[in-house]
Design a protein around this motif. Structure first.
Motif, PDB file in Angstrom:
ATOM      1  N   ARG A 119     -38.886  12.924  -1.360  1.00 10.93           N
ATOM      2  CA  ARG A 119     -39.115  14.602  -1.366  1.00 10.93           C
ATOM      3  C   ARG A 119     -38.996  14.833  -2.958  1.00 10.93           C
ATOM      4  NH1 ARG A 119     -39.367  18.777  -2.879  1.00 10.93           N
ATOM      5  NH2 ARG A 119     -39.471  20.706  -2.207  1.00 10.93           N
ATOM      6  N   LEU A 120     -38.117  14.320  -3.485  1.00 10.39           N
ATOM      7  CA  LEU A 120     -37.850  14.864  -4.810  1.00 10.39           C
ATOM      8  C   LEU A 120     -38.533  14.153  -5.759  1.00 10.39           C
ATOM      9  CD1 LEU A 120     -33.737  14.390  -4.564  1.00 10.39           C
ATOM     10  CD2 LEU A 120     -35.106  16.659  -5.281  1.00 10.39           C
ATOM     11  N   ALA A 121     -39.119  13.029  -5.652  1.00  7.30           N
ATOM     12  CA  ALA A 121     -40.151  12.349  -6.549  1.00  7.30           C
ATOM     13  C   ALA A 121     -41.298  13.056  -6.374  1.00  7.30           C
ATOM     14  CB  ALA A 121     -40.206  10.622  -6.074  1.00  7.30           C
ATOM     15  N   ARG A 122     -41.801  13.329  -5.183  1.00  6.90           N
ATOM     16  CA  ARG A 122     -43.198  14.090  -5.087  1.00  6.90           C
ATOM     17  C   ARG A 122     -43.159  15.469  -5.735  1.00  6.90           C
ATOM     18  NH1 ARG A 122     -44.836  14.992   1.135  1.00  6.90           N
ATOM     19  NH2 ARG A 122     -43.035  16.643   0.859  1.00  6.90           N
ATOM     20  N   PHE A 123     -41.916  16.115  -5.588  1.00  2.45           N
ATOM     21  CA  PHE A 123     -41.749  17.409  -6.296  1.00  2.45           C
ATOM     22  C   PHE A 123     -41.934  17.256  -8.026  1.00  2.45           C
ATOM     23  CE2 PHE A 123     -38.871  20.311  -8.692  1.00  2.45           C
ATOM     24  CZ  PHE A 123     -39.382  21.477  -8.281  1.00  2.45           C
ATOM     25  N   ASN A 124     -41.213  16.231  -8.315  1.00  2.57           N
ATOM     26  CA  ASN A 124     -41.220  16.022  -9.703  1.00  2.57           C
ATOM     27  C   ASN A 124     -42.520  15.735 -10.415  1.00  2.57           C
ATOM     28  OD1 ASN A 124     -38.677  16.351  -9.967  1.00  2.57           O
ATOM     29  ND2 ASN A 124     -37.908  14.214 -10.368  1.00  2.57           N
TER      30      ASN A 124
END
Length: 179
Positions: A119-124
């Motif tokens: 989720r965090l990687a996709r957000f970044n």
């Protein structure tokens, strides 16, 4: 005169790093929560995760207010979030509710942490459009941490489902307006 110039330079430098200092505070309290869990101080772990959430709430606000948003800050924030709202709550709940499930408890814990990282990687890598895609890890981690208060009344299997549902919500593609 030189002293005043140096002091002015130091103040500007500190101002430019205020948001990152808050983010590192978030990460530090997430790390402290992990250590508290490993030492059986579960209430302190919960407290430290909530302090991390408080700091996380303000690092972005401060960065925008001081016009100090940066790619470094965004990456640092995500690294802090995976510790404070991914690993720390997952290990807390694993220790208190899922450890007796053996491999299954470990798998659900790892799925939660991995989903949070995804989720965090996709957000970044996404463009900011005023919406979150999937449940933010901060929300998932806060809910998981709050569930600590139900340990005496909820069956341990509830926590397996909570981790799984949180994981699915984090990696889902529904959109949620940023507040």
């Amino acid at each position: 005169m030189i002293f005043i110039e140096r002091m002015d330079h130091t103040i500007k430098k500190l101002k430019s790093q205020t948001a990152n200092i808050l983010t590192i505070g978030n990460m530090s309290f997430g790390g402290a929560a992990l250590m508290a869990t490993l030492n059986g101080a579960y209430s302190y772990s919960v407290l430290f995760i909530f302090i991390a959430a408080f700091l996380d709430r303000f690092d972005g606000i401060v960065a925008r207010k001081l016009n100090q948003e940066s790619a470094l800050g965004k990456q640092l924030d995500s690294m802090s979030d995976i510790i404070s709202f991914g690993v720390a709550p997952a290990i807390l709940i694993y220790q208190l509710a899922l450890i007796d499930f053996g491999i299954a408890g470990m798998i659900f814990t790892v799925i939660y942490i991995s989903s949070g990282a995804f989720r965090l990687a996709r957000f970044n890598i996404s463009e900011s459009n005023g919406y979150f895609t999937g449940l933010p890890i901060t929300a998932a981690g806060t809910v998981l941490t709050l569930s600590f208060f139900g340990l005496s009344v909820l069956p341990p299997v509830f926590y397996m489902f909570l981790m799984l549902i949180s994981s699915l919500l984090m990696i889902s593609t529904f959109t949620l307006k940023k507040v």
